[in-house]
Design an enzyme around this catalytic site. Structure first.
Site, PDB file in Angstrom:
ATOM      1  N   ASP A  64      -1.009 -13.851 -51.542  1.00 54.06           N
ATOM      2  CA  ASP A  64       0.277 -14.411 -51.254  1.00 54.06           C
ATOM      3  C   ASP A  64       1.199 -13.952 -51.424  1.00 54.06           C
ATOM      4  O   ASP A  64       1.219 -12.704 -52.630  1.00 54.06           O
ATOM      5  CB  ASP A  64      -0.289 -15.851 -53.281  1.00 54.06           C
ATOM      6  CG  ASP A  64       0.733 -16.535 -53.262  1.00 54.06           C
ATOM      7  OD1 ASP A  64       1.384 -16.801 -53.012  1.00 54.06           O
ATOM      8  OD2 ASP A  64      -0.088 -17.697 -52.823  1.00 54.06           O
ATOM      9  N   LEU A  73       2.561 -25.514 -62.706  1.00 48.39           N
ATOM     10  CA  LEU A  73       1.959 -25.398 -63.545  1.00 48.39           C
ATOM     11  C   LEU A  73       1.103 -26.766 -63.558  1.00 48.39           C
ATOM     12  O   LEU A  73       0.018 -26.762 -64.811  1.00 48.39           O
ATOM     13  CB  LEU A  73       2.997 -25.188 -65.164  1.00 48.39           C
ATOM     14  CG  LEU A  73       3.435 -24.034 -65.168  1.00 48.39           C
ATOM     15  CD1 LEU A  73       4.486 -23.298 -65.581  1.00 48.39           C
ATOM     16  CD2 LEU A  73       2.822 -22.337 -64.415  1.00 48.39           C
ATOM     17  N   GLN A  74       1.417 -27.462 -63.834  1.00 46.78           N
ATOM     18  CA  GLN A  74       0.643 -29.148 -63.476  1.00 46.78           C
ATOM     19  C   GLN A  74      -0.470 -29.002 -62.756  1.00 46.78           C
ATOM     20  O   GLN A  74      -1.789 -29.563 -63.303  1.00 46.78           O
ATOM     21  CB  GLN A  74       1.387 -29.760 -63.460  1.00 46.78           C
ATOM     22  CG  GLN A  74       0.913 -31.348 -62.272  1.00 46.78           C
ATOM     23  CD  GLN A  74       0.403 -31.564 -60.543  1.00 46.78           C
ATOM     24  OE1 GLN A  74       0.600 -30.038 -60.065  1.00 46.78           O
ATOM     25  NE2 GLN A  74       0.143 -32.577 -60.506  1.00 46.78           N
ATOM     26  N   ARG A  75      -1.384 -28.127 -62.465  1.00 40.73           N
ATOM     27  CA  ARG A  75      -2.212 -27.892 -61.484  1.00 40.73           C
ATOM     28  C   ARG A  75      -2.994 -26.331 -60.832  1.00 40.73           C
ATOM     29  O   ARG A  75      -4.513 -25.617 -61.225  1.00 40.73           O
ATOM     30  CB  ARG A  75      -2.503 -28.797 -60.202  1.00 40.73           C
ATOM     31  CG  ARG A  75      -1.018 -27.938 -58.860  1.00 40.73           C
ATOM     32  CD  ARG A  75      -0.630 -28.650 -57.550  1.00 40.73           C
ATOM     33  NE  ARG A  75      -0.140 -28.182 -56.815  1.00 40.73           N
ATOM     34  CZ  ARG A  75       1.223 -27.613 -57.453  1.00 40.73           C
ATOM     35  NH1 ARG A  75       1.772 -28.946 -58.585  1.00 40.73           N
ATOM     36  NH2 ARG A  75       2.247 -27.349 -56.828  1.00 40.73           N
ATOM     37  N   LYS A  88       3.147 -14.707 -57.732  1.00 40.38           N
ATOM     38  CA  LYS A  88       1.538 -15.052 -57.955  1.00 40.38           C
ATOM     39  C   LYS A  88       0.750 -14.105 -58.511  1.00 40.38           C
ATOM     40  O   LYS A  88      -0.541 -14.539 -58.993  1.00 40.38           O
ATOM     41  CB  LYS A  88       1.151 -16.350 -56.865  1.00 40.38           C
ATOM     42  CG  LYS A  88       2.058 -17.127 -57.783  1.00 40.38           C
ATOM     43  CD  LYS A  88       1.630 -18.593 -56.385  1.00 40.38           C
ATOM     44  CE  LYS A  88       2.404 -19.942 -56.475  1.00 40.38           C
ATOM     45  NZ  LYS A  88       2.138 -20.977 -55.589  1.00 40.38           N
ATOM     46  N   ASP A 132      -2.406 -23.813 -48.099  1.00 41.39           N
ATOM     47  CA  ASP A 132      -1.449 -24.933 -47.626  1.00 41.39           C
ATOM     48  C   ASP A 132      -0.825 -25.283 -46.675  1.00 41.39           C
ATOM     49  O   ASP A 132      -0.051 -26.221 -46.629  1.00 41.39           O
ATOM     50  CB  ASP A 132      -0.462 -25.252 -49.630  1.00 41.39           C
ATOM     51  CG  ASP A 132       0.020 -24.167 -49.312  1.00 41.39           C
ATOM     52  OD1 ASP A 132       0.649 -23.149 -48.142  1.00 41.39           O
ATOM     53  OD2 ASP A 132       1.056 -24.540 -50.109  1.00 41.39           O
ATOM     54  N   CYS A 191       2.045 -30.720 -50.699  1.00 39.15           N
ATOM     55  CA  CYS A 191       2.423 -31.477 -51.611  1.00 39.15           C
ATOM     56  C   CYS A 191       3.460 -31.600 -51.808  1.00 39.15           C
ATOM     57  O   CYS A 191       3.579 -32.073 -53.481  1.00 39.15           O
ATOM     58  CB  CYS A 191       1.462 -30.468 -53.059  1.00 39.15           C
ATOM     59  SG  CYS A 191      -0.069 -30.040 -52.438  1.00 39.15           S
TER      60      CYS A 191
END
Length: 274
Positions: A64, A73-75, A88, A132, A191
């Site tokens: 990455d 941070l929501q997922r 990351k 993604d 997203c």
């Protein structure tokens, strides 16, 4: 030490595997000896990395080139607020090291490209694609299919996800058998523009991790020739059969793609003009 070289601490850590007839100490030893490359340490990569590490996969490569953002941070559950701004791969590696000291983490702080993909996948038993974007998905498919490296694919969009596994054998389809070319750039929002339910990648990533563990153990029925759809709002799973396409440009009877350098991995990920 046992005959399979599991020490007392490992026998305790993996006891719920060891007592299972279909895993046992032999299966746990296969997990500890395995190497898996996870592409992406984001929404899908987070649960994949978490559960592969917890299961005791001995070497996990993480590829990455992104940094942690607060909106992740929501997922992306392996990163924390204190990690915002950090690569990351660094945050993910620290999470794994804290979770399971048995696991050797190899950090690949880079974007997977046609120039480096062959060297990356050559060092691993299998690949889990948590990317993604279509360019990387097609690149991973082509490289793994040509090299005979099995991989599992996952994708998410708002409330929906899809998962399948490609064991890279002669009888099985590849990603291009199902989707010969990517949709035009901008047709499918990401997203950042469309949003995603925070728990959705957890479900999809866990299924991908399950497929990886099954491949390592050599047991169970894989999503080979099956594309699994998950609708979180309806709480429904649907499955369609996918078949090998004899006209597939990478794994068909007369393939047009012999190396990843035969493809332009932008927009439609199509075969380059002569």
């Amino acid at each position: 030490m046992t005959d399979l070289n599991l020490d007392p601490v490992q026998l305790d850590r993996y006891s719920r595997h060891v007592i299972m007839d279909d895993v046992g100490p032999g299966g746990q030893k296969r997990l500890l000896d395995a190497s898996v490359l996870v592409i992406g340490a984001g929404g899908l990569g987070a649960p994949i990395i978490q559960y592969l590490a917890a299961a005791g996969v001995g070497r996990i490569g993480i590829a990455d080139d992104d940094v942690v953002e607060r909106s992740n941070l929501q997922r992306q559950v392996i990163h924390a607020d204190a990690d915002v701004g950090r690569p990351k791969v660094d945050s993910a590696a620290e999470f794994v090291e804290a979770l399971n000291p048995d696991v050797d983490v190899v950090k690949h702080d880079l974007r997977v490209t046609a120039e480096n993909v062959d060297g990356l996948i050559a060092d691993y038993d299998l690949v889990v694609d948590g990317s993604d974007n279509f360019q990387t998905r097609y690149l991973v498919n082509d490289a793994c299919t040509l090299a005979g490296v099995p991989f599992t694919h996952g994708a998410i969009f708002q409330f929906e996800g899809q998962i399948t596994t490609f064991p890279a054998d002669e009888e099985s389809p590849c990603y291009r058998c199902v989707f010969p070319e990517a949709p035009p750039e901008g047709m499918v929002p990401n997203c950042a523009t469309a949003g995603v339910l925070g728990v959705l990648p957890g479900t999809v990533g866990c299924i991908q991790a399950t497929e990886a563990v099954k491949m390592i153990l050599g047991d169970g029925d894989l999503l080979d020739g099956r594309l699994l759809f998950y609708d979180a709002m309806a709480m429904e799973f649907d499955e369609i059969e996918i078949r090998k396409n004899p006209d597939c440009p990478v794994c068909g009877e007369n393939p047009e793609i012999e190396t990843v350098h035969d493809v332009e991995y932008v927009e439609t990920c199509s075969i380059g003009a002569e």
